[in-house]
Design a protein around this motif. Structure first.
Motif, PDB file in Angstrom:
ATOM      1  N   ASP A   2       4.905   5.335  -1.653  1.00  0.00           N
ATOM      2  CA  ASP A   2       3.630   5.748  -2.076  1.00  0.00           C
ATOM      3  C   ASP A   2       3.467   7.353  -1.701  1.00  0.00           C
ATOM      4  N   PRO A   3       3.116   8.106  -2.586  1.00  0.00           N
ATOM      5  CA  PRO A   3       3.200   9.726  -2.759  1.00  0.00           C
ATOM      6  C   PRO A   3       2.802  10.210  -1.490  1.00  0.00           C
ATOM      7  N   ALA A  25       4.636  -4.580   4.243  1.00  0.00           N
ATOM      8  CA  ALA A  25       5.187  -3.440   3.365  1.00  0.00           C
ATOM      9  C   ALA A  25       6.316  -4.115   2.567  1.00  0.00           C
ATOM     10  N   SER A  26       6.750  -3.421   1.564  1.00  0.00           N
ATOM     11  CA  SER A  26       7.600  -3.646   0.529  1.00  0.00           C
ATOM     12  C   SER A  26       8.551  -2.521   0.385  1.00  0.00           C
ATOM     13  N   MET A 390      12.059  10.656   0.503  1.00  0.00           N
ATOM     14  CA  MET A 390      12.866   9.214   0.851  1.00  0.00           C
ATOM     15  C   MET A 390      11.949   8.627   1.655  1.00  0.00           C
ATOM     16  N   PRO A 391      11.900   7.138   1.628  1.00  0.00           N
ATOM     17  CA  PRO A 391      11.211   6.404   2.714  1.00  0.00           C
ATOM     18  C   PRO A 391      11.756   6.538   3.748  1.00  0.00           C
ATOM     19  N   ALA A 392      10.877   6.492   4.946  1.00  0.00           N
ATOM     20  CA  ALA A 392      11.426   6.424   6.199  1.00  0.00           C
ATOM     21  C   ALA A 392      12.286   7.669   6.987  1.00  0.00           C
ATOM     22  N   SER A 393      11.914   8.636   5.950  1.00  0.00           N
ATOM     23  CA  SER A 393      12.810  10.183   6.533  1.00  0.00           C
ATOM     24  C   SER A 393      11.655  11.135   6.241  1.00  0.00           C
ATOM     25  N   TRP A 394      12.221  12.144   6.817  1.00  0.00           N
ATOM     26  CA  TRP A 394      11.483  13.490   6.810  1.00  0.00           C
ATOM     27  C   TRP A 394      12.515  14.558   6.867  1.00  0.00           C
TER      28      TRP A 394
END
Length: 404
Positions: A2-3, A25-26, A390-394
């Protein structure tokens, strides 16, 4: 993906945490739902409770689908290479995990890390010497990445001339482009296969030599595939996250002048500052998938045996039930530099093997940079800093600064 969540995972996952302790979540393109565990105490339970395993094959019965394998194959990885991303130290449990961890743990002991500090400082000084003062510098590319990739490659035993290859492979490994994962993974595996006989013929004082000896002493205890997977894991995990901790941390300090001024005035706060920066803007926001080996109650709900679970570190580290004013960056938050309350490096059996080394590299990186350039500042407005989505990353795509 999700942006809004990618743009601000701190507030986004905090909102999820307050609306539901655990939430569904997916992943893109996957029909298997994942439980997101968001509150501090529940996250520590998932990471520290033996009922949660990393490998679904550890669950008796063998009937739990492997979401990790599905996610890797969805990235286009051929079947014969999937195991290199799903069967290593990060995805093992119990005695198997301890067996693999013992093979490398001596290289990351507190004593060994302390002994490495002069070399880490030498590498940092050399990199700082090479930074140009007459143009905008991308601190991610020219400092935050080269420092940890040099350190981990020296520790593992990657020859100096080949280290740019690993820097490139690492960058492409984290790309979200379809099929982008395959080429760098195969290149890394082929490289290690070629390096092993060369190192066997000419041993060195490095981790790879030790791993080769362990393999040659007992191939049943440590297989060819495990040796290769271990090197891939150590080099990638040993520089990617540390690089972004340094980049995120510098950006945080430059946008919080009161905290930056305090750290300049009291450099002895640096170990505590690293802990707080890891909590406040750590690069790893969610863990690898875990699976309950039995029904487990979390957040007032029951997670069924075998249902995939992700512990959300960022929401745990911002949980007001554990941290006062969690949105505030406070470099004095941790009581000292040796003990940590945050879960940025994980918790339990899979606590980050290289946490002490990562903290030391960050301490050296911040101390060297701030003492060398008292007028260091951003070259763009804070809201113009570009992030890798990236999902789950910063992660910062780049960190343009001016050196003064």
């Amino acid at each position: 993906m999700d942006p809004a969540l990618l743009a601000d995972p701190f507030r986004g996952f905090s909102r999820v945490r307050e609306e539901a302790p655990i939430a569904r979540a997916s992943f893109p393109g996957q029909d298997t739902p994942v439980w997101l565990v968001t509150r501090y105490e529940d996250v520590k339970t998932v990471l520290g409770d033996h009922r949660f395993v990393n490998n679904p094959a550890s669950i008796p019965g063998g009937d739990v689908p492997d979401l990790r394998e599905k996610l890797v194959k969805a990235r286009g990885i051929p079947d014969e290479y999937v195991g290199y991303l799903t069967d290593g130290i990060l995805d093992s449990d119990g005695d198997d995990h301890l067996r693999l961890r013992r093979l490398v743990s001596r290289a990351f002991t507190a004593r060994r890390v302390v002994e490495m500090r002069p070399r880490v400082e030498e590498i940092s000084d050399r990199l700082l010497d090479s930074l140009p003062g007459d143009r905008v510098v991308d601190l991610v590319e020219e400092y935050a990445y080269p420092l940890p990739i040099t350190v981990i490659c020296e520790l593992v035993g990657i020859p100096e001339g080949d280290r740019p290859l690993w820097r490139g492979w690492g960058s492409r490994m984290v790309s979200m482009a379809p099929g982008a994962l395959t080429e760098p993974l195969i290149s890394m595996i082929d490289y290690i296969r070629d390096l092993i006989p060369r190192r066997r013929a000419v041993p060195a004082d490095d981790l790879l030599t030790g791993l080769i000896r362990a393999h040659d002493d007992d191939e049943d205890r440590f297989t060819d595939a495990e040796l290769i997977t271990m090197v891939v894991t150590l080099v990638l995990a040993g520089h990617e996250t540390t690089a972004h901790l340094i980049g995120n941390g510098v950006a945080a300090l430059l946008t919080h002048p009161d905290q930056l001024a305090m750290l300049r005035a009291e450099p002895e706060l640096t170990p505590r500052a690293v802990h707080e920066l890891m909590r406040w803007c750590g690069p790893v926001q969610g863990t690898r998938i875990r699976y309950p080996a039995e029904d487990v109650e979390l957040g007032g709900m029951v997670v069924k045996r075998g249902e995939p679970v992700m512990a959300v570190l960022v929401s745990a580290n911002y949980d007001p039930r554990r941290f006062d004013h969690p949105d505030r960056l406070d470099l004095t938050r941790e009581e000292d530099g040796r003990r940590e309350v945050h879960v940025g490096f994980g918790h339990g059996l899979h606590y980050c093997l290289g946490a002490a080394l990562a903290r030391q590299e960050a301490e050296v990186a911040f101390a060297g940079l701030l003492s060398r350039f008292p007028g260091l500042r951003l070259a763009v407005a804070p809201d113009e800093l570009e992030r890798q989505l990236m999902p789950a990353s910063w992660r910062l795509a780049r960190l343009p600064v001016l050196l003064r």
